[in-house]
Design an enzyme around this catalytic site. Sequence first.
Site, PDB file in Angstrom:
ATOM      1  N   ARG A  25      60.321  80.236  65.410  1.00  0.00           N
ATOM      2  CA  ARG A  25      61.217  78.981  65.400  1.00  0.00           C
ATOM      3  C   ARG A  25      61.972  79.745  63.981  1.00  0.00           C
ATOM      4  O   ARG A  25      61.846  80.304  62.868  1.00  0.00           O
ATOM      5  CB  ARG A  25      60.319  77.726  64.937  1.00  0.00           C
ATOM      6  CG  ARG A  25      59.892  77.654  63.764  1.00  0.00           C
ATOM      7  CD  ARG A  25      60.079  77.098  62.755  1.00  0.00           C
ATOM      8  NE  ARG A  25      59.310  77.474  61.392  1.00  0.00           N
ATOM      9  CZ  ARG A  25      59.446  78.443  60.533  1.00  0.00           C
ATOM     10  NH1 ARG A  25      60.544  79.487  60.506  1.00  0.00           N
ATOM     11  NH2 ARG A  25      58.627  78.699  59.526  1.00  0.00           N
ATOM     12  N   HIS A  32      59.033  72.654  53.500  1.00  0.00           N
ATOM     13  CA  HIS A  32      58.177  72.218  52.631  1.00  0.00           C
ATOM     14  C   HIS A  32      57.980  70.651  52.591  1.00  0.00           C
ATOM     15  O   HIS A  32      57.333  70.283  51.577  1.00  0.00           O
ATOM     16  CB  HIS A  32      57.969  72.666  51.193  1.00  0.00           C
ATOM     17  CG  HIS A  32      57.530  74.180  50.977  1.00  0.00           C
ATOM     18  ND1 HIS A  32      56.404  74.808  51.091  1.00  0.00           N
ATOM     19  CD2 HIS A  32      58.727  75.296  51.086  1.00  0.00           C
ATOM     20  CE1 HIS A  32      56.726  76.118  51.141  1.00  0.00           C
ATOM     21  NE2 HIS A  32      57.744  76.410  51.140  1.00  0.00           N
ATOM     22  N   SER A 128      56.231  84.218  63.572  1.00  0.00           N
ATOM     23  CA  SER A 128      55.655  85.012  64.423  1.00  0.00           C
ATOM     24  C   SER A 128      54.022  84.759  64.338  1.00  0.00           C
ATOM     25  O   SER A 128      53.495  84.850  65.616  1.00  0.00           O
ATOM     26  CB  SER A 128      55.794  86.516  64.214  1.00  0.00           C
ATOM     27  OG  SER A 128      55.432  86.819  62.792  1.00  0.00           O
ATOM     28  N   ASP A 172      55.526  74.474  62.510  1.00  0.00           N
ATOM     29  CA  ASP A 172      55.886  75.929  63.574  1.00  0.00           C
ATOM     30  C   ASP A 172      55.123  76.009  64.882  1.00  0.00           C
ATOM     31  O   ASP A 172      55.633  76.160  65.741  1.00  0.00           O
ATOM     32  CB  ASP A 172      55.211  77.054  62.637  1.00  0.00           C
ATOM     33  CG  ASP A 172      55.664  77.109  61.136  1.00  0.00           C
ATOM     34  OD1 ASP A 172      56.734  76.469  60.716  1.00  0.00           O
ATOM     35  OD2 ASP A 172      54.781  77.743  60.349  1.00  0.00           O
TER      36      ASP A 172
END
Length: 405
Positions: A25, A32, A128, A172
């Site tokens: 992404r 944060h 990743s 993520d």
Amino acid sequence: MRALIEDFEQRCCRAPRWVAAAPGRINLLGEHTDYNGLPVLPVAIDRRVRIALAERDDATLRVANADPDHAAFSFEASNAIEPGPPGAWGNYVKAAVQGIVQAFERERWRGGDWLVSGDVPVAAGLSSSSALVVASALAFLAANDLHPSRIELAELLAVAERYVGTQGGGMDQAASLLGRAGHALRIDFFPLRTRAVRLPEDVALVACHSLVPAAKAAGARDAYNRRVSECREACRGFERVLDTPPLVNLGELVERFPDRRPAELVELLSTEADPDVVRRCRHVLTEAQRVYRGERLLADGDLEGFGREMFASHASCRDDYDVSGPELDELVQIAADAGALGARLTGAGFGGCTVNLLRRSRVEPFLDAVDRSFYRPRLGRGEDPGRRRFVLAASAGAECVELKD
Ligand code: GLA
């Protein structure tokens, strides 16, 4: 995918039964904020981690990687899997498997032969690692005929990934599982909710690597976890100055005091907390506002307005959250000079990539400008800048397909 299947057949002397694929992404706004219970606005990208697999009758997983730099390993599926050394790639696979075993009651688990490959750049702030967690989860679920909802799985994996030692939020995994082609995703947390926001047709997203590795599993992990605990400290400060019951996170503060502006809250906190904690809090509260405004601007097609929020986000990440660095700052400046609508660091920071928002017609001149000003002076002769900056497309979320013979 053909190459992955053939490679699997050669190594395992049988055909794979499934291929799981999960995208990385790129985050447009809301850095944060996730672990603070405040929203984010990422895009699932057209770079994926893929796993070809065939199940086994026992609980052993034998996991190889098409990249020879990543050594093969094997382990037993259980609810207490011994991790490899910090930073080992296999820990992301183990995180997913352990998370699923803990979440679902089963007498027996099916392991498998797995072959992993992918094209999500590593240590680039493009997730990743979470793409590997998500692909591993889909692979293991397929072998065990389990079908939780995407939302349930995203929530489960956000917690499961903490196995690797990072106190991450849920952005993520959710982006990878719930992404939609041509769209950004507004994600809210606790409980997890998503809303797709269409990206205008003439917009392009470009990632530029700062050439500083953003390895979440290595040194940056401690700096990341420190930010998480500074935000908790901000909550303790607010409990005292506002004389309010314990706060789970800063998102709960915003919910409890909806009429107080960020500036007012930050001012109050400054009477009670360490100046670093006050700056962290200012970033988080103002970044949430940028996500609220940004979503509206994007939906209205106001790309100039959205780009300004991106630049402001970068300044806040740099000055208040202290997660930028000279190379990321330089790339953002070059982007501004080259006419990008917006640019900022993306992901946890401490290196990795910037995300740049451009009109499609401006992509070529933009790439020329970053090559000339940033990459050519740094890369050796013969090294192709094209491997360090790339145009990305907003893509669909993860999937696992069963292969027919
Ligand atoms: C990492 C974490 C995410 C999020 C970002 C910063 O990518 O995995 O949960 O906290 O950093 O926005």
